[in-house]
Design a protein around this motif. Structure first.
Motif, mmCIF file in Angstrom:
data_model
loop_
_atom_site.group_PDB
_atom_site.id
_atom_site.type_symbol
_atom_site.label_atom_id
_atom_site.label_comp_id
_atom_site.label_asym_id
_atom_site.label_seq_id
_atom_site.Cartn_x
_atom_site.Cartn_y
_atom_site.Cartn_z
ATOM 1 N N GLU A 1 -50.574 -61.084 46.756
ATOM 2 C CA GLU A 1 -49.541 -60.817 45.581
ATOM 3 C C GLU A 1 -48.206 -61.348 46.135
ATOM 4 O O GLU A 1 -47.930 -61.133 47.461
ATOM 5 C CB GLU A 1 -49.622 -59.573 45.127
ATOM 6 C CG GLU A 1 -49.334 -58.345 46.075
ATOM 7 C CD GLU A 1 -50.565 -57.631 46.906
ATOM 8 O OE1 GLU A 1 -50.223 -56.731 47.094
ATOM 9 O OE2 GLU A 1 -51.591 -58.588 46.893
ATOM 10 N N ARG A 2 -47.363 -61.489 45.251
ATOM 11 C CA ARG A 2 -46.278 -62.148 45.437
ATOM 12 C C ARG A 2 -45.361 -61.390 46.641
ATOM 13 O O ARG A 2 -44.971 -62.134 47.633
ATOM 14 C CB ARG A 2 -45.098 -61.938 44.252
ATOM 15 C CG ARG A 2 -43.973 -62.703 44.352
ATOM 16 C CD ARG A 2 -43.050 -62.728 43.168
ATOM 17 N NE ARG A 2 -41.852 -63.339 43.561
ATOM 18 C CZ ARG A 2 -40.712 -63.434 44.389
ATOM 19 N NH1 ARG A 2 -40.805 -62.253 45.234
ATOM 20 N NH2 ARG A 2 -39.889 -64.233 44.147
ATOM 21 N N GLU A 3 -44.913 -59.984 46.608
ATOM 22 C CA GLU A 3 -44.185 -59.436 47.708
ATOM 23 C C GLU A 3 -44.795 -59.588 48.945
ATOM 24 O O GLU A 3 -44.234 -59.884 49.884
ATOM 25 C CB GLU A 3 -44.036 -57.964 47.255
ATOM 26 C CG GLU A 3 -43.069 -57.850 46.325
ATOM 27 C CD GLU A 3 -43.822 -58.021 44.577
ATOM 28 O OE1 GLU A 3 -45.223 -58.294 44.674
ATOM 29 O OE2 GLU A 3 -43.178 -58.106 43.808
ATOM 30 N N ARG A 4 -46.236 -59.238 48.973
ATOM 31 C CA ARG A 4 -46.681 -59.157 50.387
ATOM 32 C C ARG A 4 -47.006 -60.959 50.661
ATOM 33 O O ARG A 4 -46.748 -61.089 52.119
ATOM 34 C CB ARG A 4 -48.201 -58.687 50.366
ATOM 35 C CG ARG A 4 -48.129 -57.415 50.077
ATOM 36 C CD ARG A 4 -49.516 -56.780 50.662
ATOM 37 N NE ARG A 4 -50.577 -57.198 49.752
ATOM 38 C CZ ARG A 4 -51.612 -57.710 50.545
ATOM 39 N NH1 ARG A 4 -51.591 -58.024 51.702
ATOM 40 N NH2 ARG A 4 -52.722 -57.928 49.609
ATOM 41 N N GLU B 1 -44.654 -63.314 50.123
ATOM 42 C CA GLU B 1 -43.561 -63.502 50.617
ATOM 43 C C GLU B 1 -43.103 -62.931 52.204
ATOM 44 O O GLU B 1 -42.671 -63.876 52.906
ATOM 45 C CB GLU B 1 -42.262 -63.293 49.760
ATOM 46 C CG GLU B 1 -41.125 -63.857 50.187
ATOM 47 C CD GLU B 1 -39.831 -63.534 49.102
ATOM 48 O OE1 GLU B 1 -38.747 -63.980 49.270
ATOM 49 O OE2 GLU B 1 -40.275 -63.001 48.070
ATOM 50 N N ALA B 2 -43.648 -61.944 52.247
ATOM 51 C CA ALA B 2 -43.467 -61.216 53.699
ATOM 52 C C ALA B 2 -44.232 -62.030 54.657
ATOM 53 O O ALA B 2 -43.579 -62.110 55.914
ATOM 54 C CB ALA B 2 -43.644 -59.751 53.629
ATOM 55 N N ASP C 1 -42.637 -65.348 55.604
ATOM 56 C CA ASP C 1 -41.357 -64.919 56.433
ATOM 57 C C ASP C 1 -41.538 -64.670 57.936
ATOM 58 O O ASP C 1 -41.341 -65.242 59.063
ATOM 59 C CB ASP C 1 -40.501 -63.729 55.894
ATOM 60 C CG ASP C 1 -39.935 -64.206 54.632
ATOM 61 O OD1 ASP C 1 -39.931 -65.375 54.522
ATOM 62 O OD2 ASP C 1 -39.697 -63.167 53.731
ATOM 63 N N TRP D 1 -45.594 -71.078 50.792
ATOM 64 C CA TRP D 1 -45.263 -70.175 49.712
ATOM 65 C C TRP D 1 -44.097 -71.182 48.958
ATOM 66 O O TRP D 1 -42.760 -71.179 49.539
ATOM 67 C CB TRP D 1 -44.587 -69.024 50.406
ATOM 68 C CG TRP D 1 -44.190 -67.893 49.320
ATOM 69 C CD1 TRP D 1 -45.096 -66.909 49.111
ATOM 70 C CD2 TRP D 1 -42.961 -67.614 48.518
ATOM 71 N NE1 TRP D 1 -44.508 -66.049 48.221
ATOM 72 C CE2 TRP D 1 -43.202 -66.585 47.790
ATOM 73 C CE3 TRP D 1 -41.790 -68.080 48.477
ATOM 74 C CZ2 TRP D 1 -41.862 -65.976 47.137
ATOM 75 C CZ3 TRP D 1 -40.765 -67.852 47.658
ATOM 76 C CH2 TRP D 1 -41.016 -66.655 46.953
ATOM 77 N N GLU E 1 -42.038 -70.959 45.233
ATOM 78 C CA GLU E 1 -41.636 -70.297 43.880
ATOM 79 C C GLU E 1 -40.688 -71.366 43.275
ATOM 80 O O GLU E 1 -39.628 -71.726 43.813
ATOM 81 C CB GLU E 1 -40.797 -68.938 44.276
ATOM 82 C CG GLU E 1 -40.603 -68.268 42.857
ATOM 83 C CD GLU E 1 -39.573 -67.093 43.211
ATOM 84 O OE1 GLU E 1 -39.966 -65.985 42.895
ATOM 85 O OE2 GLU E 1 -38.401 -67.387 43.650
#
Length: 775
Positions: free
Chosen positions: A166-169, A171-172, A175, A348, A350
């Motif tokens: 999912e988006r938050e995980r 992106e982490a 990174d 990733w 967006e």
């Protein structure tokens, strides 16, 4: 008599004379404004908002002006005030809120052109101005809401590898993956509006009669206009007749916008009861119509010290303008091409499109890909600089090969030609020797060379072709002729000629036996729009199947006739005459009345796409290319001249080699213009240079020598032995190749377009003051 069809004189792969060449060269072709005046015809004009944002309080007609023979159309006269496209957000005529300068508010019609021009001046729009949102980052911040609830037209998220969460995980995770890499590089890359500047401005003639509504004009996609009419007027399809006239170029600018001008002309015609001719002049065409979407791409990448690419994170922001038009589709293609023609383990991406109070942006050759390919190519040039290697080494090492997967997880199978395109472009241009020699400086002129590597998806994205179900009809005509009926329009790219070649080759007939029906929604099936590099690859493939089917039926008729007239038992064989192809065709027509093959496109079975996850086979195949540009930069004025240009481009199979090369040369020159000189100058939401004297495009005098190498990596499902789409691809690589050459010549690493002398001068001045050499 002949016993089989004549051998084809138009074998695929030969550069036959263009079918539309003689009438265009002699001036016999009739563009929309060349069509004879209809009885009672009047002219149409548009009154537009002078401000980019405000509240429309009313419209005042000067009572001192004689309005007796002027037709006036306001929003209240529109049955359903919306332009039907993807989203129903754009009004046909503005009412209530004004969302951009040049928004149409009032339509006027009159038989006297001079009086019509005076009538425009006699209209006053009562608008209370509001603070406009003219910057896409300000729109994203959302301090002023001008569209929806947050100004966001569309968002996409593409992930691969560790970012598949999912988006938050996700992106982490990306990174963290980048942080683990030996070399991390971050940069932001910007691109700007571009005007299509087709030769012929927008134009249409509309009228009503007992059959319903009619519109004829400079139209790229007739069924788009029909859809708009059905929505606005509540008509059934058989009461709406949209016909393409000879069209002087489009480049995407005549994809969706003709719906608006056709609706305007039809509204005037309906209210006046007279035919209406509405033709824009160049200024109105530049001011009011759609442009290329400006974009900003923030990229962070990680790679090994040896140049192996590992992880990629991109944020894309595109400016959609006041209304959605095709922004979500443009954004999609931009996002899908953002990782370039390269292997990445983890991705990733967006992508966001926002609304601003500038005129709506829309379709333009490349459809979002040039913006993101510009960004990733310039970024990899920067990575190469960080690694201390030539960009060629980095790009050749990581270019996608058969068996590799793209950012959406699409595993590339056949027809993958990135390596071959690089090799042929390098060999043709002498790139290695010229780079090794370093920039050549003679007096106050520096010469440099640079390259770009790219791929472009052919056809609609993902499940698009299954949704559209494009069709084509091929009729058997008297004398053994074939008549093509398709909504795929020729807007200068040569569709009529190439389709004749495909049909003639498949049927075994000379090309002069193939006819092409004028595209009209009343008489041709919906082949899908003339967009997305799909005309030859997609529609051409079902045309090929239809031609084989019809010619096969005529051969069966010949064989049946031969058997029926065979000699009695014991008579010498071969004594019975056989029907010629023409006679067999006429006999078949006499018996059946109409003989037609109607084919519908089905994508290759392996194409699988998940619209929700945005994963899978984004395109049936990709075209591949490598561009090399050689430039000279005046070190005093910072004027850039492209002195040589090479392009090795994979077209699958060249149906018509000369026109293939012409498409690549034309698209490359358009890309050079975008890179160096084409710039919309904005002031307060209005365009300050809406004419050809100050919106500067390259002319033939500015064109460098073009050296095109056609690479043929056949697509198994393409016509003529493997043709792929090439219309958009040449737009993708020119700008980054030119920028790389400028960097080689001067050391100025440009991250934003266009590379005008002023921007390069400021970058050089900053470098002289101790700053980084960036434009």
């Amino acid at each position: 008599m002949a016993t089989s069809p004549p051998a084809s004189a138009s074998a695929v792969g030969s550069s036959v004379p263009r079918a539309d060449g003689p009438p265009k060269v002699t001036g016999a072709s009739r563009y929309v404004d060349d069509l004879p005046a209809m009885p009672g015809e009047i002219f149409g004009r548009t009154v537009r908002s002078p401000v980019p944002r405000g509240i429309l309080r009313g419209v005042r007609l000067d009572p001192a002006f004689d309005w007796s023979d002027v037709t006036v159309v306001l929003a209240d006269d529109v049955p359903v005030n919306v332009v039907a496209l993807i989203l129903d957000d754009q009004p046909i005529l503005g009412t209530g809120k004004v969302n951009h300068a040049y928004e149409p508010i009032v339509l006027l019609g009159c038989a006297d052109r001079l009086k019509l021009a005076r009538a425009v001046q006699a209209v006053t729009l009562d608008i209370d101005p509001l603070p406009p949102v003219l910057d896409m980052r300000a729109a994203l911040d959302g301090e002023e809401i001008i569209w929806g609830t947050d100004n966001v037209i569309k968002r996409y998220l593409i992930t691969k590898g560790c970012a598949d969460a999912e988006r938050e995980r996700g992106e982490a995770a990306i990174d963290a993956a980048i942080a683990r890499c030996e070399v991390v590089v971050t940069g932001t890359y910007a691109s700007h509006h571009q005007e299509q500047l087709y030769i012929e401005p927008q134009g249409v003639i509309a009228w009503w009669d007992e059959a319903g509504a009619h519109a004829t004009g400079s139209i790229q996609c007739p069924f788009y206009v029909q859809k708009a009419f059905l929505k606005a007027f509540g008509l059934p399809p058989d009461r709406t007749h949209i016909t393409q006239s000879v069209t002087g170029g489009g480049f995407g600018g005549k994809e969706e916008y003709p719906s608006i001008i056709a609706l305007h002309a039809a509204l005037l015609a309906k209210k006046s009861g007279r035919p209406v001719r509405m033709i824009y002049d160049r200024t109105e065409d530049i001011e009011a119509t759609t442009k290329r979407h400006p974009a900003s791409c923030e990229i962070t990448s990680g790679c090994d010290r040896d140049g192996t690419l590992r992880a990629l994170k991109i944020r894309i922001l595109m400016d959609g303008g006041a209304y959605a038009t095709l922004s979500q589709v443009v954004l999609s293609r931009g996002a899908l091409h953002a990782s370039g023609a390269y292997r990445w383990d983890d991705v990733w991406i967006e992508a966001t499109a926002v609304a601003t109070n500038t005129p709506p942006n829309g379709a333009f050759r490349g459809f979002g890909a040039p913006q993101t390919i510009w960004a990733i190519e310039r970024h990899l040039d920067r990575v190469a600089r960080e690694l201390g290697c030539d960009p060629l080494d980095l790009k050749a090492k990581n270019v996608l090969r058969p068996g590799d997967s793209t950012a959406t997880g699409q595993v590339l199978r056949a027809s993958v030609a990135g390596e071959e395109c690089i090799a042929k472009a390098i060999a043709a241009s002498g790139y290695l020797q010229k780079r090794a020699a370093g920039p050549v400086v003679r007096g106050r002129v520096a010469r440099g060379i640079g390259l770009s590597v790219f791929m472009h998806g052919a056809g609609f994205t993902g499940s698009g072709e299954r949704y559209y179900k494009g069709k084509i009809a091929l009729d058997l005509a008297p004398g053994g002729r074939l008549r093509i009926r398709t909504a795929s329009t020729d807007i200068g790219q040569g569709t009529e000629t190439v389709f004749r070649q495909i049909a003639a080759d498949a049927a075994g007939l000379p090309i002069d036996r193939i006819e092409f029906e004028v595209p009209c929604t009343t008489t041709v099936p919906d082949s899908g729009p003339t967009v997305a590099s799909r005309t030859v690859m997609v529609v051409g493939s079902i045309l090929e199947a239809a031609a084989r089917e019809l010619s096969g039926r005529v051969r069966e008729e010949q064989e049946a006739a031969r058997q029926q007239s065979a000699a009695p038992e014991g008579q010498a064989s071969g004594a019975a005459p056989s029907l010629s192809f023409e006679e067999a065709a006429d006999r078949l027509l006499a018996r059946e009345g109409q003989v037609t093959s109607l084919k519908q496109y089905e994508p290759p079975g392996y194409v699988r796409w998940d619209d929700e996850a945005y994963k899978g086979d984004a395109y049936p195949c990709f075209g591949w290319a490598c561009d090399v540009a050689e430039v000279e930069v005046d070190l005093d004025t910072f004027e850039v001249t492209v002195v040589d240009f090479w392009s090795a481009a994979d077209v699958g199979k060249a149906i018509h080699p000369v026109m293939c090369k012409g498409q690549i040369e034309g698209g490359s020159l358009q890309a050079i213009g975008w890179a160096l000189s084409e710039e919309i100058v904005w002031q307060g939401g209005k365009i300050r240079n809406p004419r050809m004297t100050n919106y500067i495009i390259p002319t033939s005098l500015d064109a460098p020598p073009f050296h095109v190498v056609l690479v043929e990596a056949p697509f198994p499902f393409g016509p003529g032995g493997g043709a792929k789409g090439i219309g958009e691809m040449p737009m993708d690589g020119g700008a980054p190749a030119v920028a790389a050459a400028v960097e080689h010549a001067t050391g100025i690493a440009a991250c934003a377009l266009p590379l005008t002398p002023e921007r390069l001068f400021e970058a050089a001045r900053g470098a002289a003051a101790g700053g980084e050499e960036r434009a």
